[in-house]
Design an enzyme around this catalytic site. Structure first.
Site, mmCIF file in Angstrom:
data_model
loop_
_atom_site.group_PDB
_atom_site.id
_atom_site.type_symbol
_atom_site.label_atom_id
_atom_site.label_comp_id
_atom_site.label_asym_id
_atom_site.label_seq_id
_atom_site.Cartn_x
_atom_site.Cartn_y
_atom_site.Cartn_z
ATOM 1 N N GLU A 29 0.931 -1.343 0.215
ATOM 2 C CA GLU A 29 -0.155 0.211 -0.345
ATOM 3 C C GLU A 29 0.743 1.028 0.375
ATOM 4 O O GLU A 29 1.499 1.558 0.882
ATOM 5 C CB GLU A 29 -1.227 -0.202 1.410
ATOM 6 C CG GLU A 29 -1.919 0.910 1.588
ATOM 7 C CD GLU A 29 -2.633 1.552 2.310
ATOM 8 O OE1 GLU A 29 -1.827 1.439 3.752
ATOM 9 O OE2 GLU A 29 -3.400 1.345 2.533
ATOM 10 N N ARG A 31 0.816 4.858 0.787
ATOM 11 C CA ARG A 31 0.368 6.089 1.319
ATOM 12 C C ARG A 31 1.101 7.253 1.087
ATOM 13 O O ARG A 31 1.564 8.013 1.809
ATOM 14 C CB ARG A 31 0.423 5.976 2.496
ATOM 15 C CG ARG A 31 -0.170 4.372 3.680
ATOM 16 C CD ARG A 31 -1.631 5.274 3.500
ATOM 17 N NE ARG A 31 -2.596 6.578 4.480
ATOM 18 C CZ ARG A 31 -2.447 6.425 6.228
ATOM 19 N NH1 ARG A 31 -2.352 5.224 6.369
ATOM 20 N NH2 ARG A 31 -3.073 7.578 6.211
ATOM 21 N N ARG A 56 -4.733 9.294 1.850
ATOM 22 C CA ARG A 56 -5.795 9.369 3.423
ATOM 23 C C ARG A 56 -5.546 10.917 4.049
ATOM 24 O O ARG A 56 -5.012 11.514 4.163
ATOM 25 C CB ARG A 56 -5.673 8.801 4.715
ATOM 26 C CG ARG A 56 -6.421 8.267 5.802
ATOM 27 C CD ARG A 56 -7.663 7.161 5.145
ATOM 28 N NE ARG A 56 -7.033 6.123 5.029
ATOM 29 C CZ ARG A 56 -7.843 5.215 4.596
ATOM 30 N NH1 ARG A 56 -8.302 5.438 3.296
ATOM 31 N NH2 ARG A 56 -7.042 3.669 4.485
ATOM 32 N N LYS A 282 -3.670 -16.110 37.421
ATOM 33 C CA LYS A 282 -3.667 -17.510 37.319
ATOM 34 C C LYS A 282 -4.520 -18.234 38.850
ATOM 35 O O LYS A 282 -5.475 -18.681 38.483
ATOM 36 C CB LYS A 282 -2.503 -17.819 38.161
ATOM 37 C CG LYS A 282 -1.322 -18.306 37.329
ATOM 38 C CD LYS A 282 0.222 -18.080 37.614
ATOM 39 C CE LYS A 282 0.835 -18.606 36.512
ATOM 40 N NZ LYS A 282 2.335 -18.647 36.976
ATOM 41 N N ASP A 318 2.903 -25.206 36.724
ATOM 42 C CA ASP A 318 3.822 -24.535 37.194
ATOM 43 C C ASP A 318 4.933 -25.688 38.538
ATOM 44 O O ASP A 318 5.727 -25.680 38.756
ATOM 45 C CB ASP A 318 3.470 -23.521 38.147
ATOM 46 C CG ASP A 318 3.643 -22.163 37.121
ATOM 47 O OD1 ASP A 318 4.237 -22.743 35.930
ATOM 48 O OD2 ASP A 318 2.741 -21.451 37.775
ATOM 49 N N ALA A 355 2.859 -18.724 42.121
ATOM 50 C CA ALA A 355 4.760 -19.655 41.468
ATOM 51 C C ALA A 355 4.523 -20.013 42.904
ATOM 52 O O ALA A 355 5.163 -21.163 43.047
ATOM 53 C CB ALA A 355 5.455 -19.083 41.037
ATOM 54 N N ASN A 374 7.174 -13.406 53.087
ATOM 55 C CA ASN A 374 6.466 -12.638 51.944
ATOM 56 C C ASN A 374 6.512 -11.306 52.645
ATOM 57 O O ASN A 374 6.492 -11.022 53.025
ATOM 58 C CB ASN A 374 5.362 -13.687 51.830
ATOM 59 C CG ASN A 374 4.555 -12.051 50.071
ATOM 60 O OD1 ASN A 374 5.633 -12.656 49.255
ATOM 61 N ND2 ASN A 374 3.479 -11.900 50.682
ATOM 62 N N GLN A 470 2.691 -27.906 29.059
ATOM 63 C CA GLN A 470 1.115 -27.760 28.722
ATOM 64 C C GLN A 470 1.462 -27.561 27.301
ATOM 65 O O GLN A 470 0.097 -28.250 26.579
ATOM 66 C CB GLN A 470 1.722 -26.007 28.511
ATOM 67 C CG GLN A 470 1.521 -25.185 29.943
ATOM 68 C CD GLN A 470 1.190 -23.923 29.487
ATOM 69 O OE1 GLN A 470 1.621 -23.086 28.398
ATOM 70 N NE2 GLN A 470 1.127 -22.609 30.764
HETATM 71 P P1 NAP Z 1 2.338 -13.211 41.904
HETATM 72 O O1 NAP Z 1 1.060 -13.858 42.126
HETATM 73 O O2 NAP Z 1 2.380 -11.786 41.530
HETATM 74 O O3 NAP Z 1 3.034 -13.054 43.356
HETATM 75 C C1 NAP Z 1 4.577 -12.134 43.161
HETATM 76 C C2 NAP Z 1 4.820 -12.323 44.527
HETATM 77 O O4 NAP Z 1 6.424 -11.858 44.687
HETATM 78 C C3 NAP Z 1 4.099 -11.851 45.849
HETATM 79 O O5 NAP Z 1 4.834 -12.550 47.326
HETATM 80 C C4 NAP Z 1 4.535 -10.426 45.684
HETATM 81 O O6 NAP Z 1 4.742 -10.088 47.486
HETATM 82 C C5 NAP Z 1 6.103 -10.679 45.667
HETATM 83 N N1 NAP Z 1 6.805 -9.323 45.579
HETATM 84 C C6 NAP Z 1 6.575 -8.945 43.995
HETATM 85 N N2 NAP Z 1 7.200 -7.536 43.814
HETATM 86 C C7 NAP Z 1 8.891 -8.246 45.163
HETATM 87 C C8 NAP Z 1 10.059 -7.907 45.180
HETATM 88 N N3 NAP Z 1 9.939 -6.504 44.976
HETATM 89 N N4 NAP Z 1 10.748 -7.922 46.856
HETATM 90 C C9 NAP Z 1 10.022 -8.553 47.651
HETATM 91 N N5 NAP Z 1 8.822 -9.547 47.006
HETATM 92 C C10 NAP Z 1 7.813 -9.265 46.086
HETATM 93 O O7 NAP Z 1 3.610 -13.432 40.772
HETATM 94 P P2 NAP Z 1 3.985 -15.323 40.186
HETATM 95 O O8 NAP Z 1 3.203 -15.525 39.031
HETATM 96 O O9 NAP Z 1 4.013 -15.811 42.230
HETATM 97 O O10 NAP Z 1 5.294 -15.365 39.989
HETATM 98 C C11 NAP Z 1 6.308 -14.957 40.904
HETATM 99 C C12 NAP Z 1 7.991 -14.614 40.224
HETATM 100 O O11 NAP Z 1 7.794 -16.463 39.688
HETATM 101 C C13 NAP Z 1 8.355 -13.565 38.949
HETATM 102 O O12 NAP Z 1 8.881 -13.710 39.074
HETATM 103 C C14 NAP Z 1 7.496 -15.386 37.464
HETATM 104 O O13 NAP Z 1 8.575 -14.906 36.485
HETATM 105 C C15 NAP Z 1 8.548 -16.233 38.479
HETATM 106 N N6 NAP Z 1 8.000 -17.568 37.734
HETATM 107 C C16 NAP Z 1 9.178 -17.832 36.908
HETATM 108 C C17 NAP Z 1 7.928 -19.188 36.705
HETATM 109 C C18 NAP Z 1 9.251 -20.057 34.804
HETATM 110 O O14 NAP Z 1 8.987 -21.009 34.378
HETATM 111 N N7 NAP Z 1 9.974 -19.611 35.702
HETATM 112 C C19 NAP Z 1 6.395 -19.277 36.436
HETATM 113 C C20 NAP Z 1 5.559 -18.760 37.436
HETATM 114 C C21 NAP Z 1 6.592 -17.878 37.748
HETATM 115 P P3 NAP Z 1 3.306 -8.875 47.527
HETATM 116 O O15 NAP Z 1 2.288 -10.137 48.480
HETATM 117 O O16 NAP Z 1 3.478 -8.386 48.822
HETATM 118 O O17 NAP Z 1 3.069 -8.309 47.489
#
Ligand code: NAP
Length: 495
Positions: A29, A31, A56, A282, A318, A355, A374, A470
């Protein structure tokens, strides 16, 4: 067909871009509204692929600022010079003489653009446009939410003849990518990043390498990632490469979802075969599914959805993926038990999100003594209660003695790569340290743990395991772990 728009502002650049685009696009396209003093004859003589001429006006999101007569004169000239297609706005089509339009081989596209929203009355807009006697009807709207794509899908299912339709904007990527599956005559892709002619356009390179655009048809099985944000996820490249390698007519796309309830309801119409689920949906997605696998129910988080005969069933891959990583780490560090259980092992688990829930349940079930730590202590307590383990405040961490330390928080994740959840002085030699973060492949926590003499593992193997699980749940095929690992490593480490 994939169309690449040319938005150069001078003739030399336009011709150069046309040559480049012609190597990969089905149609180009030009323009004219971007071009200063366009030489239409020269442009048309240079073409090696079919060409759409568009001029356009500002009112339809373009750049042409002259009078309406001047603008239409250029379009009439394009018809006289036998351009393959000329795009005429729906409110101008009556001003182009019908006999001019009908006596030449040029195909007329009658177009409607809405840069504010995707209106509910798309069907009546289509009715009106299809009565203009044009060869192709084009209806392009702006998506303010992911479910706007479903309006386009409905329109294309009901429409007859050649119709180009998709949504613009970040939320509209779905209808741009799934254009053949939806039934659009063509879609637009930019020549490269920075050359987009409308919001939400993805590059031709992404289209061809990640989404395998040519392979798609009306029967292509749709899979996707539900999350927010999803733009930088490596899952589309991984699953689309697996579909290619296994020769399956399927595609995996990112869905940026704000409201999970609206999304699941609206997208049932598209017969999506399977989803991955990531932050922040999740836990909340569970309430919108038809059934939940027993482990996912126990964990209280779903990261995989399988569509079995229109029933959406939730799973959690997971848990198994993380346990496998820890078992391997135990083995390689000489700490493995006969049955590779975790009986009696002290595990400190940082984080209390999705996680952490998956890992805590898996380890507790295998005999470990888990302590959840936590930032939000109430959340740690709540998870510990559900699992039947201990909880501690982040401030109490220096006193924790542990065999295994797991980071399941995003502290240290790209772009905040200088963060770490634990002071390096709390790390002791011989500790096993597992950081679930996979971007970067080696976090600050892992580097410091290695320097202290700990055995370490990053989040990549867990990611690979859960992606493979998955894929197997969706297709019944065990994919090669090595291939997933290679793709992920290439993207994350650039090797
Ligand atoms: P989520 O449900 O959002 O939970 C995040 C958790 O981390 C909460 O407990 C939160 O605390 C805490 N948090 C966030 N920021 C923080 C910080 N700066 N310092 C300390 N604590 C902190 O996330 P999720 O799905 O569980 O994922 C968490 C991590 O796991 C991520 O880094 C993700 O990449 C990793 N993960 C990896 C895989 C893999 O396949 N490798 C799979 C799943 C997840 P609060 O409750 O105080 O907010």
């Amino acid at each position: 067909m994939i169309c690449i728009p040319i938005i150069a502002n001078n003739l030399d650049d336009a011709l150069c871009d046309m040559d480049e685009a012609s190597k990969v696009a089905d149609i180009i396209e030009v323009r004219l509204d971007y071009l200063k003093n366009p030489d239409l004859k020269c442009i048309l003589e240079r073409r090696t692929k079919p060409i759409i001429i568009t001029n356009r006006p500002v009112r339809e999101g373009g750049k042409f600022e002259g009078s309406e007569e001047e603008r239409l004169a250029v379009l009439k000239l394009a018809i006289q010079l036998q351009a393959d297609y000329v795009d005429i706005e729906h409110d101008s089509i009556q001003n182009i003489r019908r006999d001019t339009v009908h006596r030449v081989p040029t195909k007329i596209i009658v177009s409607y653009h809405n840069f504010r929203e995707t209106p509910d009355n798309l069907a009546s807009i289509y009715q009106k446009l299809s009565q203009c006697g044009a060869d192709v009807v084009k209806i392009v709207s702006y998506a303010n939410t992911i479910t706007d794509n479903v309006k386009i899908y409905r329109l294309l299912r009901q429409a007859h003849g050649h119709v180009i339709s998709f949504c613009m904007g970040e939320y509209g990527m779905t209808s741009r990518i799934l254009y053949k599956r939806f039934g659009s005559y063509l879609t637009f892709a930019s020549l490269r990043k920075g050359k987009e002619s409308a919001p939400g356009q993805i590059s031709i390179q992404e289209f061809l390498t990640i989404y395998r655009a040519q392979r798609q048809d009306k029967d292509t099985g749709i899979y996707g990632l539900i999350g927010n944000p999803v733009a930088h996820s490596i899952s589309p490249l991984i699953h689309n490469t697996l579909f290619k390698e296994m020769n399956l007519n399927s595609i995996y796309v990112p869905f940026k979802v704000d409201n999970i309830s609206d999304f699941i309801r609206a997208f049932r119409e598209l017969d999506v075969k399977g989803y991955s689920v990531t932050i922040p949906h999740k836990e909340s997605v569970i309430h919108h599914l038809d059934a939940i696998d027993s482990m996912a129910k126990k964990i209280g988080a779903v990261n995989t959805i399988v569509n079995k005969g229109d029933q959406l069933i939730g799973f959690n891959t997971d848990c198994k993926a993380a346990i496998q990583v820890l078992e391997d780490l135990q083995q390689t560090s000489g700490m493995g038990t006969k049955n590779n259980h975790f009986t009696g092992r002290c595990v400190t688990l940082l984080g209390a999100g999705g996680a952490s829930r998956a890992i805590a349940f898996g380890l507790q079930e295998r005999g470990a003594h888990v302590t959840v730590v936590n930032r939000n202590y109430e959340r740690a307590q709540s998870l510990a209660r559900d699992v039947g383990c201990l909880s501690k405040k982040f401030g109490d961490l220096p006193e924790i003695k542990t065999d295994i330390l797991i980071n399941a928080t995003p502290a240290g994740m790209f772009p905040a790569v200088n963060e770490t959840p634990v002071d390096k002085n709390r790390l002791k030699p011989n500790m096993l340290v597992f950081d679930t973060i996979y971007n970067p492949a080696e976090t600050r926590l892992l580097r410091e743990a290695k320097a202290q003499g700990c055995k370490i593992v990053g989040g990549l193997p867990m990611f690979v395991n859960q992606a493979a699980a998955q894929f197997e749940l969706w297709t019944g095929i065990k994919p090669p772990l090595k291939l997933i690992e290679e793709i992920a490593y290439k993207i994350l480490v650039g090797e």
